[in-house]
Enzyme design. Structure first.
Site, PDB file in Angstrom:
ATOM      1  N   GLU A  39       0.817  -1.221   0.000  1.00  0.00           N
ATOM      2  CA  GLU A  39       0.000   0.000   0.000  1.00  0.00           C
ATOM      3  C   GLU A  39       0.850   1.271   0.000  1.00  0.00           C
ATOM      4  O   GLU A  39       0.321   2.365   0.102  1.00  0.00           O
ATOM      5  CB  GLU A  39      -0.925   0.003   1.225  1.00  0.00           C
ATOM      6  CG  GLU A  39      -1.962  -1.089   1.189  1.00  0.00           C
ATOM      7  CD  GLU A  39      -2.806  -1.168   2.451  1.00  0.00           C
ATOM      8  OE1 GLU A  39      -2.362  -0.677   3.520  1.00  0.00           O
ATOM      9  OE2 GLU A  39      -3.914  -1.715   2.370  1.00  0.00           O
ATOM     10  N   TYR A  71      -5.106  -9.794   3.523  1.00  0.00           N
ATOM     11  CA  TYR A  71      -3.927  -9.800   2.663  1.00  0.00           C
ATOM     12  C   TYR A  71      -3.598 -11.223   2.232  1.00  0.00           C
ATOM     13  O   TYR A  71      -3.616 -12.151   3.042  1.00  0.00           O
ATOM     14  CB  TYR A  71      -2.728  -9.215   3.420  1.00  0.00           C
ATOM     15  CG  TYR A  71      -1.437  -9.250   2.648  1.00  0.00           C
ATOM     16  CD1 TYR A  71      -1.235  -8.395   1.564  1.00  0.00           C
ATOM     17  CD2 TYR A  71      -0.417 -10.123   2.993  1.00  0.00           C
ATOM     18  CE1 TYR A  71      -0.043  -8.423   0.844  1.00  0.00           C
ATOM     19  CE2 TYR A  71       0.776 -10.150   2.280  1.00  0.00           C
ATOM     20  CZ  TYR A  71       0.953  -9.304   1.209  1.00  0.00           C
ATOM     21  OH  TYR A  71       2.133  -9.329   0.498  1.00  0.00           O
ATOM     22  N   ILE A  79      -7.982 -17.898  -2.140  1.00  0.00           N
ATOM     23  CA  ILE A  79      -7.599 -17.716  -0.739  1.00  0.00           C
ATOM     24  C   ILE A  79      -8.239 -16.463  -0.144  1.00  0.00           C
ATOM     25  O   ILE A  79      -8.729 -16.487   0.985  1.00  0.00           O
ATOM     26  CB  ILE A  79      -6.068 -17.700  -0.596  1.00  0.00           C
ATOM     27  CG1 ILE A  79      -5.516 -19.096  -0.924  1.00  0.00           C
ATOM     28  CG2 ILE A  79      -5.638 -17.258   0.801  1.00  0.00           C
ATOM     29  CD1 ILE A  79      -4.014 -19.174  -1.000  1.00  0.00           C
ATOM     30  N   GLY A  80      -8.252 -15.372  -0.878  1.00  0.00           N
ATOM     31  CA  GLY A  80      -8.888 -14.149  -0.379  1.00  0.00           C
ATOM     32  C   GLY A  80     -10.356 -14.370  -0.083  1.00  0.00           C
ATOM     33  O   GLY A  80     -10.867 -13.965   0.962  1.00  0.00           O
ATOM     34  N   TYR A  84     -13.407  -7.242  -4.209  1.00  0.00           N
ATOM     35  CA  TYR A  84     -14.497  -6.959  -3.274  1.00  0.00           C
ATOM     36  C   TYR A  84     -15.828  -6.828  -3.998  1.00  0.00           C
ATOM     37  O   TYR A  84     -16.867  -7.212  -3.463  1.00  0.00           O
ATOM     38  CB  TYR A  84     -14.193  -5.698  -2.463  1.00  0.00           C
ATOM     39  CG  TYR A  84     -13.050  -5.873  -1.485  1.00  0.00           C
ATOM     40  CD1 TYR A  84     -12.952  -7.003  -0.689  1.00  0.00           C
ATOM     41  CD2 TYR A  84     -12.075  -4.901  -1.364  1.00  0.00           C
ATOM     42  CE1 TYR A  84     -11.906  -7.160   0.203  1.00  0.00           C
ATOM     43  CE2 TYR A  84     -11.026  -5.043  -0.464  1.00  0.00           C
ATOM     44  CZ  TYR A  84     -10.948  -6.179   0.311  1.00  0.00           C
ATOM     45  OH  TYR A  84      -9.916  -6.331   1.200  1.00  0.00           O
TER      46      TYR A  84
END
Length: 159
Positions: free
Chosen positions: A27, A86, A96-97, A131
């Site tokens: 980030e 993360y 995985i996310g 998302y």
């Protein structure tokens, strides 16, 4: 790719701290002061400040979600706030996310909650796309934070 999602244990401090540092670098933010002592002190015991789920692939840490309880007084509902989600670059695009997000939702339900929420940094298009497949943005919400000097001034006014 076969992976496992599990609750973090106190012994996972070094790996979670390393991934938190990687997230900060990703980030372009300053290195976090969060360390293994913070992880063990604040994440465990009778009243933990946060919970963590770790994703593992073949015994290696692939990602993590760090979250804590929240409450919606408007709806009278418990929920969880995800502070960090993360996945290490080598393990991305493998589900995985989504599995970490699902694990946090399950943790919310297990604790009597009915929602999970989080924030993301503007401009992270890959995160926004991810998302967008699993949630909806709150269009009327703007996030504010009182920290540092602002936090200290408010505390002084409360005294």
């Amino acid at each position: 790719m076969k992976f496992n999602i599990r609750p973090a244990e106190a012994r996972d401090g070094a790996e979670v701290v390393a991934m938190a540092q990687e997230l900060s670098a990703h980030e372009s933010k300053p290195v976090r002061s969060f360390d293994e002592t913070d992880f063990r002190r604040d994440g465990f015991g009778a009243d933990p400040a946060f919970l963590v789920r770790i994703a593992e692939v073949a015994g290696q840490s692939a990602g993590y979600a760090l979250f804590h309880p929240t409450y919606d007084a408007e709806g009278g509902e418990r929920g969880l706030y995800i502070h960090d989600l993360y996945v290490r670059p080598a393990y991305r695009d493998q589900g995985i996310g989504r599995a970490l997000l699902a694990a946090v939702c399950q943790a919310a339900r297990d604790s009597g909650g009915s929602f999970v929420w989080w924030c993301m940094i503007d401009g992270n298009r890959k995160a926004e796309a991810f998302y967008g497949r699993h949630a909806v943005p709150l269009q009327d919400l703007r996030i504010w934070i009182a920290d540092g000097e602002h936090f200290n001034r408010l505390v002084e006014r409360a005294a």
